[in-house]
Design a protein around this motif. Sequence first.
Motif, mmCIF file in Angstrom:
data_model
loop_
_atom_site.group_PDB
_atom_site.id
_atom_site.type_symbol
_atom_site.label_atom_id
_atom_site.label_comp_id
_atom_site.label_asym_id
_atom_site.label_seq_id
_atom_site.Cartn_x
_atom_site.Cartn_y
_atom_site.Cartn_z
ATOM 1 N N THR A 36 44.648 38.194 34.386
ATOM 2 C CA THR A 36 43.526 37.769 35.211
ATOM 3 C C THR A 36 42.636 36.793 34.450
ATOM 4 O O THR A 36 42.303 35.721 34.944
ATOM 5 C CB THR A 36 42.707 38.996 35.646
ATOM 6 O OG1 THR A 36 43.571 39.834 36.394
ATOM 7 C CG2 THR A 36 41.538 38.602 36.507
ATOM 8 N N ALA A 41 42.281 37.711 47.965
ATOM 9 C CA ALA A 41 42.012 36.745 46.911
ATOM 10 C C ALA A 41 41.096 35.635 47.421
ATOM 11 O O ALA A 41 40.201 35.162 46.704
ATOM 12 C CB ALA A 41 43.323 36.167 46.394
ATOM 13 N N ALA A 70 37.671 37.031 47.669
ATOM 14 C CA ALA A 70 37.150 37.182 46.310
ATOM 15 C C ALA A 70 36.659 35.850 45.772
ATOM 16 O O ALA A 70 35.597 35.764 45.150
ATOM 17 C CB ALA A 70 38.223 37.763 45.400
ATOM 18 N N LYS A 71 37.422 34.816 46.022
ATOM 19 C CA LYS A 71 37.043 33.504 45.515
ATOM 20 C C LYS A 71 35.783 32.973 46.196
ATOM 21 O O LYS A 71 34.862 32.514 45.541
ATOM 22 C CB LYS A 71 38.173 32.499 45.716
ATOM 23 C CG LYS A 71 37.769 31.086 45.304
ATOM 24 C CD LYS A 71 38.787 30.075 45.679
ATOM 25 C CE LYS A 71 38.418 28.668 45.244
ATOM 26 N NZ LYS A 71 37.053 28.279 45.422
ATOM 27 N N SER A 96 36.653 41.515 42.254
ATOM 28 C CA SER A 96 36.160 41.130 43.579
ATOM 29 C C SER A 96 37.095 41.527 44.691
ATOM 30 O O SER A 96 36.734 41.474 45.866
ATOM 31 C CB SER A 96 35.950 39.608 43.634
ATOM 32 O OG SER A 96 34.916 39.247 42.773
ATOM 33 N N CYS A 97 38.315 41.880 44.345
ATOM 34 C CA CYS A 97 39.315 42.241 45.352
ATOM 35 C C CYS A 97 40.041 43.496 44.868
ATOM 36 O O CYS A 97 40.653 43.492 43.808
ATOM 37 C CB CYS A 97 40.293 41.086 45.530
ATOM 38 S SG CYS A 97 41.703 41.497 46.555
ATOM 39 N N ALA A 101 47.173 36.535 44.398
ATOM 40 C CA ALA A 101 46.235 35.422 44.334
ATOM 41 C C ALA A 101 46.898 34.087 44.620
ATOM 42 O O ALA A 101 46.221 33.093 44.909
ATOM 43 C CB ALA A 101 45.578 35.380 42.959
ATOM 44 N N LYS A 115 43.039 34.734 38.267
ATOM 45 C CA LYS A 115 41.635 35.147 38.207
ATOM 46 C C LYS A 115 41.260 35.963 39.453
ATOM 47 O O LYS A 115 40.391 36.836 39.400
ATOM 48 C CB LYS A 115 40.736 33.922 38.084
ATOM 49 C CG LYS A 115 39.259 34.239 38.008
ATOM 50 C CD LYS A 115 38.447 32.952 37.841
ATOM 51 C CE LYS A 115 36.956 33.267 37.795
ATOM 52 N NZ LYS A 115 36.172 32.031 37.722
ATOM 53 N N PHE A 116 41.929 35.659 40.558
ATOM 54 C CA PHE A 116 41.593 36.339 41.812
ATOM 55 C C PHE A 116 42.656 37.353 42.234
ATOM 56 O O PHE A 116 42.721 37.759 43.382
ATOM 57 C CB PHE A 116 41.374 35.302 42.926
ATOM 58 C CG PHE A 116 40.248 34.361 42.611
ATOM 59 C CD1 PHE A 116 38.935 34.802 42.671
ATOM 60 C CD2 PHE A 116 40.496 33.058 42.207
ATOM 61 C CE1 PHE A 116 37.892 33.940 42.350
ATOM 62 C CE2 PHE A 116 39.472 32.204 41.890
ATOM 63 C CZ PHE A 116 38.155 32.635 41.947
#
Lengths: 426, 358
Positions: A23, A142, A145-146, A157-158, A172, A178-179
């Motif tokens: 991540t 995702a 989250a973004k 976030s997710c 993602a 990252k997401f």
Amino acid sequence: MNPLCKPVEHINRRAFLKGTLATAAGGAFLNFGSLFNSDSIAAEAKKLGKKCILLWMNGGASQIDTFDMKPGTDNAGPFRPINTKVSGMPVCEYLPKVAQHADKLAVIRSMKTSEPDHPGGIMSMHTGYRPAVNVPYPEIGAMVAKFNGPADSDLPSCVHLGGAGYGGGGGAGFLGPKFQPFSVGRDGRLPSFTTPYLKADSEQRRNDLLRFMEQDAAKESSAEPFEAHRLAKEKAWRLLQAKGVFDASQEWPKYRDLYGDTEFGRGCMMARRLIEAGVAFVEVGQENYDSHADNFTVHKATLSVLDPGWSGLMTDLKDRGLLDDTLIIWMGEVGRTPQINNRVGRDHYINGWTVVLAGGGTKGGMVYGATNANGVGVKDDPVSEGDLFATIFTALGINPRAKHYVGPRPITAAPEKSKVVKEVLA
Amino acid sequence: MFDKATLAWTLPWQDDWVTAVTFIGNTRKLAAGNRKGQILLWDLPEKPSGDAPVPVRRLDGHTNEVTRLLSTPDGKYLISASYDHSIRIWDMEAKPAGNEEIILDARTRAEVAKKAGSKAPPPAPGVKVDVQPAERVVALHKEWVLGLSMSRDGATLLSGDDAGEVVLWNRAEAKETRRWRIKGWAFAVAVSPDAQLALVSERFPLVFTPADQRNAVKIWDLTTGQVKHDLSAQFKMYIGSAAFSPDGKQVVIGHAGETERGKLFLIDAETGKKVREYAGHMGGITDVQFSADGKFLLSTGRDTVVRVWNVEDTKQVAELGKSRGGQFKDFLHALALTEDQRWLAAGDMVGQVLVYSA
């Protein structure tokens, strides 16, 4: 090795940290999505603060046995409709608690989608796009989250609590790791290996030492992989600092009756806790809908689990003033055939099935679209998966035309020709 | 006897799946129920020849699937259980309330019309039947009544529903004498001939998460209301049918659901030990019962055949009908056998009752 721990637990702890490494690494060097056009949109969406809970009916729930019943036809099963406070919106007798929230539901009865089987359906109903070999579309979690996730949080976030089978809904994708959704069990409990085996101050001293050494090492080598590795550790440490939100043991006895004493019910309460803690997207999975055989016993049992879980979630969110800013999506990858097969089952169906939206950004107490009298085929207002995602993104304050670049190719959040079903939006 | 059984008639009833059958007392009067909640009665001829007999009476009242049909030994009453939450008692000597014309072969007519290029199927005539309401509606359950069983004298009944309620009640007054709750749905219930014991199989049908299924099989002592034998550890499976032997010493249970091979298991009612097992059906068992003399077991399954088993040596004595191709080709829901063991009927998902003469 601690003799009281099983080897698999050590492996899982490593896997857990490795996943977090990916991540963070994504943030550093794998985010090939080149998010130039979407950054300002993401900032705008974050201001709205809309969050999303996806109740994922793994296998595909039967529309004709839930929200699009056809009593008196050959396709009707043994379930009977009950009236709700909303005229023209009867629901199955085995969703009596959800029925009490009919004024909060936007029932789309005219889903006409493209992927008849599970893997493709899961992907398309998580991304809004048909699966493609050359484009790794990100799943809805995702995306949310973004666009709507907090910029700086100890929590991911997710979060997936169970969720889709067959490898999930795409992850993602081109948004980069990252997401990537953070997955835990269906009931939301973190694995036991996340409990530190050192005392808190010892853990802190150990981490500080590692930080010090890595900072020192970074002076010698500034290569991105080293930085990524350091960020991954930071993210894992931060998550473990915030892990208390995943421990619902104190709260569960108070809410067990509201949500139903099931894994899914517990997952629904965990979804509320996570949303309350700032997580932008939570997916709660429920199994047992793929009823090619014995559809009615299977669905009756499954709905008895769904009903308190979903209704309890709506009640709880409403009571806490969170429902208006939290979109709840009830869907699976496919619907089920109106016709009953000779296994007392219903098979996959994509030419007229139901998705339900509730809460944040949607208009409650309404039905959109219609299937034919016997449930076969869409009669009015077909909605594709792309249309649905354009609508969902709009409800969440995300521009469905927001572009991401995969190499030189712009990809919109929802498919280019998709239409927003404005009728269901508040 | 059974090895020489032949199909006497196929009784069409294409309205819907036939889900329950029974013979009335020690007669050739046959009752069948379907998924819509209808019940029809036929008087079978003495000899298995000629055209298929037509129904003579329709019993009106149920509004959802008929799950079980039982007759009192004297043939005076038919008792039916249904998904409509009710159990109904029908007086088999009652005068009809009227008559109506019904069409038994609507699907065949539609197919004929389609081949002939006509949109509408050939109109009536159908078959004129008497119609009759229930003498009594028994409201002991609030959910689907899945199981129903009767003592030898016809005085005591045991019923179970998918809320997990199991009720012992007397027929004359429709009054419950014992009620208890189990963790799963009461899929199969069987009361011993002397009404002293009951076998109840439990299950919560979340098929993809076995941990949630709450499978259990227990023999209950009806005099104390306590579990006499918990067989759950032996039978971690979906048991969908059960029946006591005529002498009450043994009880047979059938492995149901879409299993590769659904076996029958014979259990000693006193010790709770498995005595024997029988090869069973491909695709799971849907119904099982003993012959009146206790020497044979008869079972139906998802393989669309009736199988007859020698209780003692476990060998299959007869296979009636042909498999239509396994799990994707219909199944037989239920079976019934006359006391003289000369007639056998099976309710067929395609909308017909198969009648065999042995």
